[in-house]
Design an enzyme around this catalytic site. Structure first.
Site, PDB file in Angstrom:
ATOM      1  N   GLY A  76      -5.396   7.211  -2.626  1.00  0.00           N
ATOM      2  CA  GLY A  76      -5.515   5.826  -2.160  1.00  0.00           C
ATOM      3  C   GLY A  76      -4.236   5.327  -1.503  1.00  0.00           C
ATOM      4  N   CYS A  77      -3.110   5.698  -2.089  1.00  0.00           N
ATOM      5  CA  CYS A  77      -1.818   5.233  -1.562  1.00  0.00           C
ATOM      6  C   CYS A  77      -1.500   5.897  -0.227  1.00  0.00           C
ATOM      7  CB  CYS A  77      -0.710   5.510  -2.577  1.00  0.00           C
ATOM      8  SG  CYS A  77      -1.013   4.650  -4.134  1.00  0.00           S
ATOM      9  N   THR A  78      -1.902   7.144  -0.075  1.00  0.00           N
ATOM     10  CA  THR A  78      -1.699   7.852   1.184  1.00  0.00           C
ATOM     11  C   THR A  78      -2.547   7.198   2.275  1.00  0.00           C
ATOM     12  OG1 THR A  78      -1.170   9.914   0.056  1.00  0.00           O
ATOM     13  CG2 THR A  78      -1.933  10.103   2.332  1.00  0.00           C
TER      14      THR A  78
END
Length: 158
Positions: free
Chosen positions: A44-46
């Site tokens: 998700g952060c990527t």
């Protein structure tokens, strides 16, 4: 002191990649997007970082500077930034000072255990250092576009 909507940010200082020292005063006159995310190199952060990267020119055109914030250390941030070719800096909040100040540390359940984690959140600060918008516990899909729309609205009125 937790920042409140439509109030100036309290004074603080944070270190970011590229040897950048972030303070609200250093970016006076610019719109600042501070986005908090749980961890470098996670799915998700990527995705979120890549979306901010892909819209970066639009943020710059609208007079905004983007900073990602997580509890990861500088070495992790440098690798993450390099791997994704991020054109913006990442703040290493290893002592969770900013995370606690903005109230983004939450109890989460991970693999059946209670853990303290970062709630994905974004804060929008106008050119005079006033918190104009916040998104908490957000979903990645469509979020960056929503932030960009809010930046453009501030630019028009500001």
């Amino acid at each position: 002191m937790t920042p409140a909507l439509n109030k100036p940010l309290p004074e603080f200082e944070a270190l970011a990649t590229g040897g950048v020292k972030f303070t609200p005063q250093a970016y006076a006159g610019q719109i600042v997007v501070l986005y908090f995310y749980p961890k470098d190199n996670t799915p998700g952060c990527t995705t979120e970082a890549m979306q901010f990267r892909d819209h970066h020119k639009d943020f710059i055109k609208s007079g905004a500077v983007v900073f990602g914030v997580s509890r990861d250390n500088m070495a992790s941030h440098d690798k993450f930034k390099q791997a994704l070719e991020l054109p913006f800096e990442l703040i290493a909040d290893t002592e969770e000072k900013l995370c606690h100040m903005f109230g983004v540390v939450k109890n989460k359940i991970m693999y059946g255990k209670k853990v303290k984690g970062i709630e994905r959140s974004t804060f929008l600060i106008d050119g005079s250092g006033v918190l104009r918008a916040e998104w908490r516990g957000l979903k990645v899909a469509g979020h960056v576009e929503e932030v960009l729309k809010a930046v453009k609205a501030i630019k028009k009125t500001g």
